[in-house]
Design an enzyme around this catalytic site. Structure first.
Site, PDB file in Angstrom:
ATOM      1  N   LYS A  28      -9.390  -0.789   4.271  1.00 24.84           N
ATOM      2  CA  LYS A  28     -10.600  -1.119   3.700  1.00 24.84           C
ATOM      3  C   LYS A  28     -11.711  -0.660   4.539  1.00 24.84           C
ATOM      4  O   LYS A  28     -13.109  -0.449   4.128  1.00 24.84           O
ATOM      5  CB  LYS A  28     -10.806  -2.404   3.317  1.00 24.84           C
ATOM      6  CG  LYS A  28     -10.888  -3.463   4.446  1.00 24.84           C
ATOM      7  CD  LYS A  28     -11.041  -4.701   4.098  1.00 24.84           C
ATOM      8  CE  LYS A  28     -10.252  -5.893   4.528  1.00 24.84           C
ATOM      9  NZ  LYS A  28     -10.004  -6.108   5.908  1.00 24.84           N
ATOM     10  N   LYS A  49      -7.524   1.098  16.967  1.00 31.93           N
ATOM     11  CA  LYS A  49      -8.878   0.378  16.740  1.00 31.93           C
ATOM     12  C   LYS A  49      -9.922   1.077  17.898  1.00 31.93           C
ATOM     13  O   LYS A  49     -10.920   1.439  17.411  1.00 31.93           O
ATOM     14  CB  LYS A  49      -9.064  -0.679  16.265  1.00 31.93           C
ATOM     15  CG  LYS A  49      -8.391  -1.197  14.809  1.00 31.93           C
ATOM     16  CD  LYS A  49      -9.428  -2.103  14.212  1.00 31.93           C
ATOM     17  CE  LYS A  49      -8.780  -2.170  12.838  1.00 31.93           C
ATOM     18  NZ  LYS A  49      -9.177  -3.136  12.014  1.00 31.93           N
ATOM     19  N   LYS A  78      -1.918   4.250   7.065  1.00 32.07           N
ATOM     20  CA  LYS A  78      -2.004   3.118   6.410  1.00 32.07           C
ATOM     21  C   LYS A  78      -3.551   3.192   5.573  1.00 32.07           C
ATOM     22  O   LYS A  78      -4.558   3.478   6.213  1.00 32.07           O
ATOM     23  CB  LYS A  78      -2.074   1.883   7.246  1.00 32.07           C
ATOM     24  CG  LYS A  78      -2.436   0.653   6.586  1.00 32.07           C
ATOM     25  CD  LYS A  78      -2.479  -0.486   7.845  1.00 32.07           C
ATOM     26  CE  LYS A  78      -3.894  -1.166   8.019  1.00 32.07           C
ATOM     27  NZ  LYS A  78      -4.041  -2.579   8.114  1.00 32.07           N
TER      28      LYS A  78
HETATM   29  P1  ATP Z   1      -9.594  -3.094   8.284  1.00 32.91           P
HETATM   30  O1  ATP Z   1      -9.372  -1.712   7.840  1.00 32.91           O
HETATM   31  O2  ATP Z   1     -10.691  -3.803   8.319  1.00 32.91           O
HETATM   32  O3  ATP Z   1      -9.013  -2.957   9.566  1.00 32.91           O
HETATM   33  P2  ATP Z   1      -7.300  -3.756   6.464  1.00 32.91           P
HETATM   34  O4  ATP Z   1      -7.439  -3.040   5.344  1.00 32.91           O
HETATM   35  O5  ATP Z   1      -6.392  -3.117   7.502  1.00 32.91           O
HETATM   36  O6  ATP Z   1      -8.620  -3.831   7.459  1.00 32.91           O
HETATM   37  P3  ATP Z   1      -6.657  -6.399   7.156  1.00 32.91           P
HETATM   38  O7  ATP Z   1      -7.733  -7.544   6.677  1.00 32.91           O
HETATM   39  O8  ATP Z   1      -6.482  -6.006   8.602  1.00 32.91           O
HETATM   40  O9  ATP Z   1      -6.952  -5.137   6.330  1.00 32.91           O
HETATM   41  O10 ATP Z   1      -5.397  -6.990   6.512  1.00 32.91           O
HETATM   42  C1  ATP Z   1      -5.319  -7.946   5.262  1.00 32.91           C
HETATM   43  C2  ATP Z   1      -3.945  -7.864   4.976  1.00 32.91           C
HETATM   44  O11 ATP Z   1      -3.544  -6.854   4.012  1.00 32.91           O
HETATM   45  C3  ATP Z   1      -2.799  -7.941   5.898  1.00 32.91           C
HETATM   46  O12 ATP Z   1      -1.798  -8.845   5.608  1.00 32.91           O
HETATM   47  C4  ATP Z   1      -2.232  -6.613   6.023  1.00 32.91           C
HETATM   48  O13 ATP Z   1      -0.767  -6.428   6.318  1.00 32.91           O
HETATM   49  C5  ATP Z   1      -2.442  -6.224   4.444  1.00 32.91           C
HETATM   50  N1  ATP Z   1      -2.464  -4.583   4.472  1.00 32.91           N
HETATM   51  C6  ATP Z   1      -3.616  -4.179   4.785  1.00 32.91           C
HETATM   52  N2  ATP Z   1      -3.709  -2.914   4.576  1.00 32.91           N
HETATM   53  C7  ATP Z   1      -2.311  -2.573   3.753  1.00 32.91           C
HETATM   54  C8  ATP Z   1      -1.690  -1.509   3.247  1.00 32.91           C
HETATM   55  N3  ATP Z   1      -2.248  -0.262   3.330  1.00 32.91           N
HETATM   56  N4  ATP Z   1      -0.639  -1.484   2.784  1.00 32.91           N
HETATM   57  C9  ATP Z   1      -0.108  -3.122   2.661  1.00 32.91           C
HETATM   58  N5  ATP Z   1      -0.507  -4.075   3.188  1.00 32.91           N
HETATM   59  C10 ATP Z   1      -1.723  -3.818   3.715  1.00 32.91           C
END
Ligand code: ATP
Ligand code: LTN
Length: 337
Positions: free
Chosen positions: A206, A121, A203
């Protein structure tokens, strides 16, 4: 359910959360929310919307407010039962920030410097490497430890943070006396890490606005269009393989949504080109999300229900969290007459 944690036979405690930092993706659904549904009968579950975490990256205030409600509505629409679980918003329970401060003093600079999410990040937001981004895992440890959590169901990417929470708990317990339960990561083996459609080595996230993410609330057309445009290799065979990151990812998405095994999926698409396969993946995802999207709309239209739920559950969470916080304050030596 009786949400009094002391009243029934002691169930194991689960805590998990998602940041309202963007539109929830199918990665969040497959990696997190969907797995929670099976847990709600067996465990005492807290499912949190972690808005304090979200401001470690700059947010538009009106969007953050709206998304906080939306994430809760998605939890409900996906099948998390408000009668069985404590579903709440992190900033409604001040004990999270309070415990985080104390735990900051039991977490080492070196430990936080090694967190890969911080490194990722910081690269992504090089103009705003704030202290909150650095101490993000300490707030997450506070979330978990406040409720004497046994298991933390998340995607694979959060394992390092959960291990740190365990180290902090152990350290505190060793300096004083047993205070916190040592939490364990709970990462179902079948949970695939969903990768970005525009760069399948990263990955799906969002906060990716580049078309690499499919939102849970995306329209049918958008879902199909985005998946059609997913980056793949120059081959033509639909099967898992090294160097086929794009196809591997689409196969994972397909199996996650269709319930088929990888072998069944490979067999189903043997001999067809990538185009036909992508079309099928898009349609399967869109069909599966339809019901959630309809229920989501229903919950969002009932503001009073959502507001009431947040309020009631924040009270339950606070009353449980307070016990741990008082214990911690006493142990570190704060004077509270
Ligand atoms: P950001 O983009 O804001 O960092 P993010 O999409 O990575 O957010 P988080 O809020 O950090 O999402 O994660 C919420 C949950 O979703 C966590 O349990 C994380 O492990 C899971 N998660 C997020 N992205 C993925 C992915 N691409 N595949 C599987 N699990 C995911
Ligand atoms: N950092 C987590 C979100 C999160 C979380 C938690 C997950 C904040 N606090 C406590 C589990 C338990 C993420 O998924 N990025």
């Amino acid at each position: 359910m009786d949400k009094n944690i002391n009243s029934t036979e002691k169930k194991k405690v689960i805590f998990s959360g998602i940041q309202p930092s963007g539109n929830l993706t199918i990665g969040n659904y497959i990696g997190a929310v969907r797995n929670w549904i099976d847990l709600q009968n067996e465990y005492y579950c807290y499912f949190c919307v972690v808005d304090l975490h979200a401001i470690t990256v700059r947010q538009v205030p009106a969007d953050l407010r709206k998304r906080t409600k939306e994430v809760l509505a998605i939890y409900l629409a996906a099948g998390i039962d408000p009668e069985k679980n404590v579903m709440f918003v992190q900033s409604h329970v001040p004990a999270h920030a309070e415990l985080a401060w104390v735990l900051n003093c039991y977490t080492m600079f070196g430990e936080l410097s090694r967190m890969t999410q911080f490194k990722d990040k910081s690269r992504l937001h090089s103009d705003n490497i704030n202290a909150g981004l650095f101490t993000y895992p300490v707030l997450m440890a506070a979330d978990i430890l406040l409720y004497q959590t046994d298991l933390v169901p998340t995607g694979q990417d959060q394992k390092q943070h959960i291990e740190l929470a365990r180290d902090i708990a152990n350290r505190f317990n060793a300096v004083y006396s047993p205070t916190f339960v040592e939490p364990q990561p709970y990462i179902p083996k079948t949970t695939a890490k969903i990768m970005s459609l525009s760069d399948p080595t990263k990955k799906m996230s969002k906060s990716d606005f580049g078309g690499g993410s499919v939102g849970i609330l995306d329209s049918r057309d958008d879902i199909i269009r985005k998946i059609k445009r997913a980056v793949t290799d120059s081959g033509s065979e639909v099967c898992y393989g090294e160097g086929k990151d794009g196809i591997n990812n689409l196969l994972n998405i397909y199996t996650a949504f269709s319930g088929k095994t990888p072998e069944e999926a490979e067999k189903e698409f043997a001999g067809v080109g990538y185009g036909v396969f992508k079309e099928a993946v898009g349609e399967t995802v869109a069909d599966s999300l339809k019901e959630i999207q309809e229920k989501f709309k229903m919950y969002m239209d009932d503001k009073d229900f959502l507001d009431g739920l947040m309020e009631k559950n924040a009270e339950i969470a606070y009353s449980n969290a307070r016990k741990t916080l008082s214990k911690v304050y006493r142990k570190v030596g704060f004077y509270h007459p």
